[in-house]
Design a protein around this motif. Structure first.
Motif, PDB file in Angstrom:
ATOM      1  N   GLU A  63      69.759  44.285  32.754  1.00 34.23           N
ATOM      2  CA  GLU A  63      70.583  44.338  33.960  1.00 34.23           C
ATOM      3  C   GLU A  63      69.842  43.745  35.154  1.00 34.23           C
ATOM      4  O   GLU A  63      70.429  43.035  35.972  1.00 34.23           O
ATOM      5  CB  GLU A  63      70.982  45.786  34.255  1.00 34.23           C
ATOM      6  CG  GLU A  63      71.931  45.926  35.435  1.00 34.23           C
ATOM      7  CD  GLU A  63      72.434  47.333  35.635  1.00 34.23           C
ATOM      8  OE1 GLU A  63      73.161  47.565  36.621  1.00 34.23           O
ATOM      9  OE2 GLU A  63      72.105  48.210  34.808  1.00 34.23           O
ATOM     10  N   ILE A  64      68.553  44.014  35.249  1.00 32.17           N
ATOM     11  CA  ILE A  64      67.754  43.480  36.357  1.00 32.17           C
ATOM     12  C   ILE A  64      67.517  41.987  36.183  1.00 32.17           C
ATOM     13  O   ILE A  64      67.646  41.196  37.133  1.00 32.17           O
ATOM     14  CB  ILE A  64      66.412  44.224  36.458  1.00 32.17           C
ATOM     15  CG1 ILE A  64      66.643  45.674  36.896  1.00 32.17           C
ATOM     16  CG2 ILE A  64      65.463  43.521  37.436  1.00 32.17           C
ATOM     17  CD1 ILE A  64      65.412  46.550  36.817  1.00 32.17           C
ATOM     18  N   LEU A  65      67.183  41.566  34.971  1.00 29.33           N
ATOM     19  CA  LEU A  65      66.855  40.160  34.726  1.00 29.33           C
ATOM     20  C   LEU A  65      68.074  39.249  34.830  1.00 29.33           C
ATOM     21  O   LEU A  65      67.962  38.085  35.232  1.00 29.33           O
ATOM     22  CB  LEU A  65      66.237  39.997  33.335  1.00 29.33           C
ATOM     23  CG  LEU A  65      64.831  40.544  33.107  1.00 29.33           C
ATOM     24  CD1 LEU A  65      64.455  40.415  31.634  1.00 29.33           C
ATOM     25  CD2 LEU A  65      63.808  39.846  33.983  1.00 29.33           C
ATOM     26  N   GLY A  66      69.235  39.762  34.459  1.00 31.90           N
ATOM     27  CA  GLY A  66      70.394  38.903  34.353  1.00 31.90           C
ATOM     28  C   GLY A  66      70.394  38.157  33.030  1.00 31.90           C
ATOM     29  O   GLY A  66      69.573  38.410  32.141  1.00 31.90           O
ATOM     30  N   ALA A  67      71.294  37.209  32.900  1.00 26.94           N
ATOM     31  CA  ALA A  67      71.532  36.581  31.598  1.00 26.94           C
ATOM     32  C   ALA A  67      70.498  35.537  31.211  1.00 26.94           C
ATOM     33  O   ALA A  67      70.294  35.271  30.029  1.00 26.94           O
ATOM     34  CB  ALA A  67      72.923  35.942  31.588  1.00 26.94           C
TER      35      ALA A  67
END
Length: 290
Positions: free
Chosen positions: A170-174
């Protein structure tokens, strides 16, 4: 251009025993690296290593991606690391990932302000033209995960759970690589499997970076006693029959991992003291994830 995700694939091996220059002959390490490539593992993470220690494994293989897992920023000057990275990249383009981290106060006398120290190290790598997308960070907490997203190619969290992986994604993103490490005990008996796990986990439970991470995930101080509670052991290890181990590995992928770095733990082994290369176990693991 090949992405980090494509280069390492879904499964890799994490092992400090694959570190050249130790008790295991380099020739055996090279042979083992070649076999891991043939077994289908996409990446190898060398525990507690340096850039130059990745060279023999890369030279012994043709497509395996080799990563430091993790190079300590306190033990290796950023300028020297950058020079060695660029030399290796010039000889073997795309075969190496630079994993860096702040290690632990117990292992580094100069340990202080680890976040700021990692930022400074990244600044030096940037100045030397090391591609940020080829660097991954040992990240557990939210701030370091955000740094992995903003200043590096991704994160290589060690000793985590699928719940941590979901939070990290969720923090890193895709886009960034998320490559958690997962320990595996090839034993179907709950008592002996957990005993093996506890023998290896005990040292890590003396390190605040990990215990604080577990507390954020909802574990309590009681879970750290006597080598770890059953609940903690079962959260950070895969053990059991093939189906159970496969299911545990896939839980990390389902939570958002691109790649899972699998570390075999055998009876009697302890952290910081690599034993013989567990080559028979790696073969069995290859069959499990095939």
């Amino acid at each position: 251009m090949v992405t980090l995700q494509e280069s390492v694939g879904r499964y890799g091996i994490w092992s400090s025993a694959l570190r050249p220059g130790g008790a295991i002959p380099d020739a055996e390490i090279r042979e083992a690296a070649a076999e891991l490539e043939e077994l289908g593992f996409g990446g190898v993470w060398i525990g507690g290593s340096s850039v130059e220690q990745a060279v023999p494994l890369i030279e012994a293989t043709s497509r395996l991606t080799v990563a430091t897992g993790i190079l300590s920023i306190w033990q290796h000057e950023a300028a020297d690391t950058a020079t060695r990275f660029l030399e290796l990249e010039s000889r073997h383009p795309g075969r190496f990932i630079l994993g860096i981290g702040a290690s632990h106060a117990k292992f580094a006398a100069q340990y202080q302000r680890p976040y700021s120290a990692v930022v400074g190290y990244l600044d030096a790598l940037d100045a030397a033209k090391v591609p940020a997308e080829r660097v991954v960070l040992a990240a557990l907490g939210p701030k370091m995960l955000e740094l992995s997203r903003d200043r590096a190619g991704g994160a290589h969290p060690y000793l985590v759970t699928p719940e941590h992986t979901a939070q990290a994604r969720e923090i890193l993103g895709a886009g960034p690589l998320l490559a958690p490490e997962l320990k595996v005990v090839l034993d179907t008996d709950p008592d002996t499997a957990r005993a093996t796990a506890r023998g290896y986990l005990g040292m890590y439970l003396t390190l605040p970076n990990y215990t604080n991470s577990f507390l954020r995930l909802g574990f309590t101080e009681d879970d750290f006693a006597n080598g770890g509670s059953d609940r903690l052991i079962d959260a950070v290890y895969a053990w059991g029959d093939d189906a159970r181990i496969r299911s545990r590995i896939e839980a990390f992928h389902a939570a958002g991992a691109d790649h899972v770095a699998l570390q075999i733990v055998t009876p009697g082994s302890t952290a910081g003291a690599p034993g013989p290369l567990p080559r028979a176990e790696w073969r069995r693991l290859a069959e499990i994830v095939a």
